[in-house]
Design a protein around this motif. Structure first.
Motif, PDB file in Angstrom:
ATOM      1  N   UNK A 195      -8.579   1.159  -0.842  1.00 24.64           N
ATOM      2  CA  UNK A 195      -7.406   1.506  -0.067  1.00 24.64           C
ATOM      3  C   UNK A 195      -6.943   0.688   1.013  1.00 24.64           C
ATOM      4  N   UNK A 196      -7.924   0.379   2.160  1.00 24.67           N
ATOM      5  CA  UNK A 196      -7.626  -0.257   3.172  1.00 24.67           C
ATOM      6  C   UNK A 196      -7.227  -1.758   2.595  1.00 24.67           C
ATOM      7  N   UNK A 197      -7.778  -2.380   1.765  1.00 24.59           N
ATOM      8  CA  UNK A 197      -7.427  -3.687   1.223  1.00 24.59           C
ATOM      9  C   UNK A 197      -5.823  -3.660   0.716  1.00 24.59           C
ATOM     10  N   UNK A 198      -5.668  -2.827  -0.062  1.00 21.38           N
ATOM     11  CA  UNK A 198      -4.224  -2.630  -0.404  1.00 21.38           C
ATOM     12  C   UNK A 198      -3.270  -2.400   0.583  1.00 21.38           C
ATOM     13  N   UNK A 199      -3.611  -1.611   1.394  1.00 20.80           N
ATOM     14  CA  UNK A 199      -2.633  -1.183   2.567  1.00 20.80           C
ATOM     15  C   UNK A 199      -2.630  -2.599   3.408  1.00 20.80           C
ATOM     16  N   UNK A 200      -3.574  -3.251   3.677  1.00 17.90           N
ATOM     17  CA  UNK A 200      -3.529  -4.616   4.439  1.00 17.90           C
ATOM     18  C   UNK A 200      -2.503  -5.665   3.546  1.00 17.90           C
TER      19      UNK A 200
END
Length: 361
Positions: A195-200
């Motif tokens: 989720x953090x990767x996609x948000x970034x």
């Protein structure tokens, strides 16, 4: 069956996308069976070329392409480890020497293309520089070059280099007995890190696109992802199925650019373009040999590090083989960033020189 025999431009876009998907799957499967690295990139690229030259009107939309650029930037960032910085700090004179040698050789070949009157001066320079093909095309158009011819030269070289690098990687893997590992397409995913990767990636895509800087989404994702990853603040989580979709989008974007208009525009210059591409590949191979002699790294790593193709395509091939990924991407990334920085002023210098000498029009 009758609609499939109509000219591609007359087919509905849905039918064209279906044909593209079918051809992509077929080509990728054949390449994978043959043991060719990066089949999920080269297969869609080959399918895009086939449909593009047959008049397909579909193109990869801006939003998914920018998103793919951001994911590619994070993919490259995930490979940038402290060992890259240590390697650069230890061997920076050699690395910068190789980078500037490739840039000088490509600039000289671009100047020769202009002398041969195969291309106008700045068009030949922008078309000859190795880096990210999309960035070169965008920047070339902004600085007065013929973006169509630059696109042909860039994407033709990317196709040649990617195909040859894949063949070399396959031969090397077979000749050294390196087995092709089984690819876990649907591995267990750390949901929070994903989720953090996609948000970034989303933030970098939006901000990078809004900046209007060429390849801004990829560059911002690369810089931000590398910084956060090196600092230990995030873990970049990119499952294989997501990267396969990313590779397909990037491959389609390259392949579909091979339109009849671009091919017809550049057909007469093709032999000289091929000679230029072959010369640059040969020069890069010599530099790769020098790297193996001076740094003691393996030949395949050196070959991919110096290959004058698109940074994203080389990253895909390197990730599919048993090479020193950080070193490959360090050299490719440094070269790309230097070209981005020196490209506009160098192109203006060449343009002024050609105006004075009367060698382009």
């Amino acid at each position: 069956m009758k609609p499939f025999f109509r000219p591609l431009e007359s087919l509905p876009h849905a039918r064209q996308w279906l044909l593209l998907a079918l051809f992509s799957a077929a080509f990728a499967a054949l390449l994978a069976l043959a043991g060719i690295p990066a089949a999920v990139f080269l297969g869609p690229m080959a399918a895009g070329v086939v449909l593009g030259v047959k008049g397909a009107t579909i193109r990869v939309a801006s939003a998914p392409y920018i998103g793919a650029q951001a994911l590619m930037g994070l993919f490259i960032a995930s490979a940038i480890t402290p060992s890259i910085l240590q390697s650069f700090a230890k061997e920076w004179p050699i690395i910068l020497g190789v980078v500037f040698s490739i840039i000088a050789a490509s600039t000289l070949l671009g100047w020769a293309m202009s002398r041969w009157r195969a291309m106008p001066g700045t068009t030949s320079i922008w078309g000859s520089w190795p880096g990210a093909a999309g960035a070169m095309v965008i920047m070339a158009g902004e600085f007065g070059a013929d973006a169509r011819l630059v696109a042909f030269m860039q994407y033709f070289r990317v196709a040649c280099v990617a195909s040859l690098a894949s063949v070399v990687a396959t031969f090397w893997a077979h000749s050294t007995g390196i087995p092709h590992p089984e690819i876990p397409w649907f591995p267990a995913v750390d949901e929070r890190a994903f989720a953090v990767t996609l948000a970034l990636a989303g933030v970098c895509a939006v901000v990078g696109h809004a900046s209007r800087f060429p390849s801004g989404a990829m560059l911002l994702a690369l810089i931000a992802g590398a910084a956060l990853n090196l600092a230990g603040l995030i873990h970049i989580e990119l499952p294989k199925w997501l990267m396969a979709a990313t590779y397909a989008l990037l491959g389609w974007n390259v392949g579909l650019c091979f339109t009849p208009d671009i091919l017809a525009h550049a057909f007469r210059a093709l032999p000289k373009i091929l000679l230029s591409v072959a010369s640059l590949i040969a020069f890069s191979a010599v530099l790769a040999w020098l790297l193996t002699e001076t740094l003691g790294i393996d030949a395949l790593t050196a070959y991919l590090a110096t290959s004058p193709g698109g940074m994203d395509s080389i990253a895909i091939i390197a990730a599919s083989t048993n090479v020193d990924m950080p070193f490959v991407m360090a050299l490719q990334t440094i070269r790309f960033l230097i070209i981005i920085m020196i490209g506009p002023p160098l192109a203006r210098l060449v343009a002024r020189h050609m105006e004075v000498s009367g060698r382009y029009g």
